[in-house]
Design an enzyme around this catalytic site. Structure first.
Site, PDB file in Angstrom:
ATOM      1  N   MET A   1       1.884  17.955  17.318  1.00  0.00           N
ATOM      2  CA  MET A   1       1.542  17.245  18.545  1.00  0.00           C
ATOM      3  C   MET A   1       2.737  16.453  19.080  1.00  0.00           C
ATOM      4  O   MET A   1       2.993  16.412  20.282  1.00  0.00           O
ATOM      5  CB  MET A   1       0.355  16.307  18.289  1.00  0.00           C
ATOM      6  CG  MET A   1      -0.161  15.632  19.533  1.00  0.00           C
ATOM      7  SD  MET A   1      -0.660  16.822  20.798  1.00  0.00           S
ATOM      8  CE  MET A   1      -2.404  16.945  20.497  1.00  0.00           C
TER       9      MET A   1
ATOM     10  N   GLU B   1      -6.665   3.063  -1.648  1.00  0.00           N
ATOM     11  CA  GLU B   1      -7.728   2.294  -0.990  1.00  0.00           C
ATOM     12  C   GLU B   1      -7.951   2.729   0.453  1.00  0.00           C
ATOM     13  O   GLU B   1      -9.062   2.621   0.975  1.00  0.00           O
ATOM     14  CB  GLU B   1      -7.433   0.798  -1.046  1.00  0.00           C
ATOM     15  CG  GLU B   1      -7.519   0.189  -2.446  1.00  0.00           C
ATOM     16  CD  GLU B   1      -6.212   0.266  -3.215  1.00  0.00           C
ATOM     17  OE1 GLU B   1      -5.278   0.974  -2.760  1.00  0.00           O
ATOM     18  OE2 GLU B   1      -6.114  -0.374  -4.289  1.00  0.00           O
TER      19      GLU B   1
ATOM     20  N   LYS C   1     -12.150 -14.733  -6.925  1.00  0.00           N
ATOM     21  CA  LYS C   1     -12.490 -14.325  -8.288  1.00  0.00           C
ATOM     22  C   LYS C   1     -13.395 -15.345  -8.983  1.00  0.00           C
ATOM     23  O   LYS C   1     -14.334 -14.974  -9.689  1.00  0.00           O
ATOM     24  CB  LYS C   1     -11.194 -14.126  -9.092  1.00  0.00           C
ATOM     25  CG  LYS C   1     -11.421 -13.454 -10.421  1.00  0.00           C
ATOM     26  CD  LYS C   1     -10.098 -13.037 -11.061  1.00  0.00           C
ATOM     27  CE  LYS C   1     -10.354 -12.249 -12.346  1.00  0.00           C
ATOM     28  NZ  LYS C   1      -9.087 -11.833 -12.980  1.00  0.00           N
TER      29      LYS C   1
ATOM     30  N   PHE D   1      -0.110 -14.740  -7.010  1.00  0.00           N
ATOM     31  CA  PHE D   1       0.088 -13.316  -7.246  1.00  0.00           C
ATOM     32  C   PHE D   1      -1.033 -12.513  -6.583  1.00  0.00           C
ATOM     33  O   PHE D   1      -2.203 -12.796  -6.767  1.00  0.00           O
ATOM     34  CB  PHE D   1       0.117 -13.032  -8.761  1.00  0.00           C
ATOM     35  CG  PHE D   1       0.224 -11.573  -9.082  1.00  0.00           C
ATOM     36  CD1 PHE D   1       1.366 -10.854  -8.725  1.00  0.00           C
ATOM     37  CD2 PHE D   1      -0.811 -10.902  -9.716  1.00  0.00           C
ATOM     38  CE1 PHE D   1       1.457  -9.498  -8.998  1.00  0.00           C
ATOM     39  CE2 PHE D   1      -0.719  -9.552  -9.997  1.00  0.00           C
ATOM     40  CZ  PHE D   1       0.423  -8.842  -9.639  1.00  0.00           C
ATOM     41  N   GLN D   2      -0.649 -11.522  -5.817  1.00  0.00           N
ATOM     42  CA  GLN D   2      -1.572 -10.639  -5.079  1.00  0.00           C
ATOM     43  C   GLN D   2      -2.491 -11.406  -4.135  1.00  0.00           C
ATOM     44  O   GLN D   2      -3.629 -11.016  -3.890  1.00  0.00           O
ATOM     45  CB  GLN D   2      -2.374  -9.751  -6.038  1.00  0.00           C
ATOM     46  CG  GLN D   2      -1.472  -8.731  -6.719  1.00  0.00           C
ATOM     47  CD  GLN D   2      -2.219  -7.631  -7.452  1.00  0.00           C
ATOM     48  OE1 GLN D   2      -3.329  -7.840  -7.922  1.00  0.00           O
ATOM     49  NE2 GLN D   2      -1.584  -6.476  -7.563  1.00  0.00           N
TER      50      GLN D   2
HETATM   51  C1  LIG Z   1      -0.904   7.463  10.687  1.00  0.00           C
HETATM   52  C2  LIG Z   1      -0.324   8.101  11.899  1.00  0.00           C
HETATM   53  N1  LIG Z   1       1.017   8.166  12.054  1.00  0.00           N
HETATM   54  C3  LIG Z   1       1.557   8.758  13.146  1.00  0.00           C
HETATM   55  C4  LIG Z   1       0.750   9.298  14.103  1.00  0.00           C
HETATM   56  C5  LIG Z   1       1.357   9.965  15.340  1.00  0.00           C
HETATM   57  N2  LIG Z   1       1.042  11.402  15.364  1.00  0.00           N
HETATM   58  C6  LIG Z   1       0.035  11.899  16.112  1.00  0.00           C
HETATM   59  S1  LIG Z   1      -0.175  13.542  15.917  1.00  0.00           S
HETATM   60  C7  LIG Z   1       1.138  13.637  14.863  1.00  0.00           C
HETATM   61  C8  LIG Z   1       1.540  14.953  14.257  1.00  0.00           C
HETATM   62  C9  LIG Z   1       0.502  15.491  13.349  1.00  0.00           C
HETATM   63  O1  LIG Z   1       1.037  16.574  12.636  1.00  0.00           O
HETATM   64  P1  LIG Z   1       0.109  17.552  11.840  1.00  0.00           P
HETATM   65  O2  LIG Z   1      -0.828  16.817  10.983  1.00  0.00           O
HETATM   66  O3  LIG Z   1       0.963  18.559  11.152  1.00  0.00           O
HETATM   67  O4  LIG Z   1      -0.776  18.222  12.970  1.00  0.00           O
HETATM   68  P2  LIG Z   1      -0.361  19.205  14.172  1.00  0.00           P
HETATM   69  O5  LIG Z   1      -0.173  18.359  15.384  1.00  0.00           O
HETATM   70  O6  LIG Z   1       0.891  19.921  13.774  1.00  0.00           O
HETATM   71  O7  LIG Z   1      -1.552  20.102  14.294  1.00  0.00           O
HETATM   72  C10 LIG Z   1       1.713  12.373  14.677  1.00  0.00           C
HETATM   73  C11 LIG Z   1       2.885  12.111  13.839  1.00  0.00           C
HETATM   74  C12 LIG Z   1      -0.640   9.183  13.914  1.00  0.00           C
HETATM   75  N3  LIG Z   1      -1.513   9.622  14.815  1.00  0.00           N
HETATM   76  N4  LIG Z   1      -1.148   8.610  12.801  1.00  0.00           N
END
Ligand SMILES: Cc1ncc(C[n+]2csc(CCOP(=O)(O)OP(=O)(O)O)c2C)c(N)n1
Lengths: 77, 560
Positions: free
Chosen positions: B472, B58, B170, B120-121
């Protein structure tokens, strides 16, 4: 700082929650609260809030809620 | 089940009213996933001309609807069952809220009599979503359903758009009723700024020697690009853009200084720091854009233009606030200016800080790949990003021609956005060349949607920049946490090419620079969905960078 706000809003499900939630999330604590729903299906809320942020800004944030008709900041007595 | 007798008598179930109202709102595509409480709606869909896209989670339904809305300017619609279906939507709803995207989220709910009994749910999705919706409804009577749908769509689209939730118990979906007439008085007319404020703004602008436009995503949301470009050509003002406004002004103009902020261009940040007047259009002083707020544009007076009066003065006090419709205000303010020395200065900054693509070595240099791919894809391209370093490289190096050709999770920064948003955008714009740029971390957050690409033959091109880590976060640990690497290693990633093939996609990998031109050609020439796995150096960083909490004047750059 203490602020007093008067808010009139349409009496719809969740409307009061929205007003209170907005005030709290935007950095104010609710110190006193009075709310009455009139025969005109309008709810009048009076809030006494405590917070260091701009109450006028909170007023505008409340005013953009869909049910809110007016949000007025009164200087605390 | 369709009961034609009842329909002829003007009676329909709440579910049927819902579907009919969506059709009347000119919705053609909805993204969803069925389950117990929403089954009456799924039953009504059988007789409907709405195209339903069955996603595999979803969250992806909400994010795909978001991508559909951004790429088309129409409302995006997603549908889920109660409980876990509804909670899975929440990330997508929050994403639409923080980026002001018109989204309608419809959730099934347990029957009215069971609400409040921990059935439920049952979850209180109305309560849970309050902080991240523009508005929301629980529909209590079948005769209200159609009116609620119309009101919800109007709210989602009007003014500053946003997500609206409809929770449908529902029993309300199942009971039959005539429709209540639809009222159309709910939406307030847009405000107009006072003539005196406009005149004062005009004077401030005329007197400024170093005026700068700070353009935000609101320009795209208001579809005010034409008005903005007219304003720019009339005034000759230099400009900077937020992440969400990239593409607002001509990418090739030397007075377009690019993105400001944390990973912005030095030209943009220096211009902001030295301007004497900032005209802020549809932007909101986000901390990623401003850096340390009290040192942001220290010498500038501020004119803030936004359709949302509650944004004006929220974070930075303004000299003049103009709340109202952007195109109208921009047209009112436009005037030729005598600012030639400042224009020359800005064009020189633009030149001085131009990006270079001649990195040494034989590894694939992601910025150059993205640059070349965007140029090869041309004007038909829509790029959808995930979140991380690759997202910033797209912002810095992709030649973005229009705001709506760049889909990015700006406010929420939600990893997992890229693939579903690309899927939604491609369905909204079948002629576009939709490219998803993702990372090895992000793609796993909604990898299941490769199945959706395959099922509906949605020809999204995926570029997976694999640095074998959460890049990052790794970069921040390197720079700001003394190289104490914590839980960022992804060197045991799955074989992404095999994985994509298992989902039925075409897929291939590259790891050396000389393979890039062929890979770009292959990506663009493949008619169906395709994934290109790109191995890049795990130590690559995004430059330049304003350290968190620092002023935009203090950019770090060790890329050289
Ligand atoms: C849902 C979610 N969880 C955690 C983060 C924190 N976060 C920001 S960038 C990142 C790393 C992203 O890794 P990747 O997709 O491999 O991209 P890269 O930075 O290596 O290009 C994280 C964990 C986020 N922005 N969103």
């Amino acid at each position: 700082m203490i602020h007093r706000l008067e808010v009139t809003l349409q009496d719809a499900e969740g409307a009061m929650l929205r007003v209170l939630g907005t005030a709290e999330r935007r950095g104010f604590r609710v110190r006193a609260l009075h709310a009455v729903v009139g025969a005109d299906a309008l709810c009048r809320m009076e809030l006494t809030l405590e917070g260091s942020r701009d109450a006028e800004l909170l007023g505008r944030q409340l005013a953009r809620l869909h049910e809110v008709r007016t949000a007025t900041v009164r200087v605390a007595p | 089940m369709a009961d034609t007798g009842a329909i002829e008598a003007g009676l329909r179930s709440g579910a049927q009213w819902l579907v009919a109202a969506l059709e009347a709102e000119d919705v053609d595509t909805i993204f969803g996933y069925p389950g117990g409480a929403i089954m009456p709606v799924y039953d009504a869909l059988v007789d409907s001309r709405l195209r339903h896209i069955l996603v595999r989670h979803e969250q992806a339904a909400a994010l795909a609807a978001d991508g559909y809305a951004r790429a088309s300017g129409r409302i995006g619609v997603c549908l889920a069952t109660s409980g876990p279906g509804a909670t899975n939507l929440l990330t997508g709803i929050a994403n639409a809220y923080l980026d002001s995207v018109p989204l309608l989220a419809i959730t099934g709910q347990v029957a009215s009599g069971l609400m409040g009994t921990d059935a439920f749910q049952e979850v209180d999705i109305f309560g849970m979503s309050l902080p991240v919706v523009k508005h929301s409804f629980i529909v209590r009577r079948a005769e209200d359903v159609a009116a609620v749908v119309h009101e919800a769509c109007a709210i989602a689209r009007s003014g500053r758009p946003g997500p609206v939730l409809i929770d449908l118990p529902k029993d309300v979906a199942q009971s039959r009723a005539p429709a209540r007439p639809v009222q159309h008085d709910a939406i307030p007319a847009p405000v107009k700024p006072a003539a005196a404020a406009l005149a004062a703004a005009g004077m401030l602008l005329a007197r400024s020697a170093r005026p700068l436009l700070y353009i935000g995503g609101g320009v795209g949301i208001a579809r005010a690009e034409m008005a903005l470009r007219d304003f720019v050509s009339c005034t000759g003002m230099p400009s900077v853009c937020t992440l969400k406004a990239l593409g607002a002004v001509n990418a090739a103009s030397p007075y377009n200084l690019g993105m400001l902020g944390m990973h912005g261009s030095p030209a943009a940040n220096h211009a902001v720091q030295s301007c004497d007047l900032l005209i802020v259009v549809g932007a909101r002083f986000d901390d990623r854009a401003t850096g340390k707020l009290d040192t942001f544009a220290p010498g500038a007076r501020v004119i803030h233009i936004d359709v949302d009066a509650a944004e004006i003065g929220k974070l930075r006090s303004v000299d003049i606030g103009l709340a109202g419709a952007l195109p109208w205000i921009l047209a009112e303010l436009a005037q030729p200016l005598q600012i030639e020395p400042w224009r020359v200065h800005c064009a020189a900054l633009h030149d001085l800080y131009r990006s270079r693509y001649d990195a040494p070595g034989t590894d694939i240099y992601a910025p150059a790949l993205l640059r070349d791919l965007s140029l090869a894809a041309g004007e038909r391209a829509i790029v959808s990003c995930d979140v991380g370093q690759h997202q910033m490289w797209v912002a810095q190096h992709w030649q973005i021609e229009a705001i709506h050709a760049h889909l990015t999770s700006g406010g929420l920064g939600a990893m997992g956005y890229g693939v579903p948003a690309a899927l939604g955008a491609q369905l909204a714009q079948p002629q576009a060349c939709v490219i998803c740029v993702t990372g090895d971390g992000s793609i796993m957050m909604n990898i299941q949607e490769l199945a959706t690409l395959r099922r509906y033959a949605i020809p999204v091109k995926i570029v997976l920049l694999d640095n074998a880590c959460l890049g990052m976060v790794r970069q921040w640990q390197e720079l700001f946490f003394a190289e104490r690497y914590s839980e960022v290693d992804l060197s045991d990633n799955p074989d992404f090419v095999a994985l994509a093939r298992a989902f039925g996609l075409e897929a291939f990998g590259i790891e050396r620079r000389e393979q890039v031109p062929d890979a770009i050609r292959r990506l663009l020439e493949t008619p169906g969905p395709v994934l290109c796995h790109v191995r890049i150096d795990p130590r690559a960083n995004v430059w330049p960078l304003v350290p968190p909490g620092k002023s935009n004047g203090e950019m770090m750059d060790t890329a050289a």
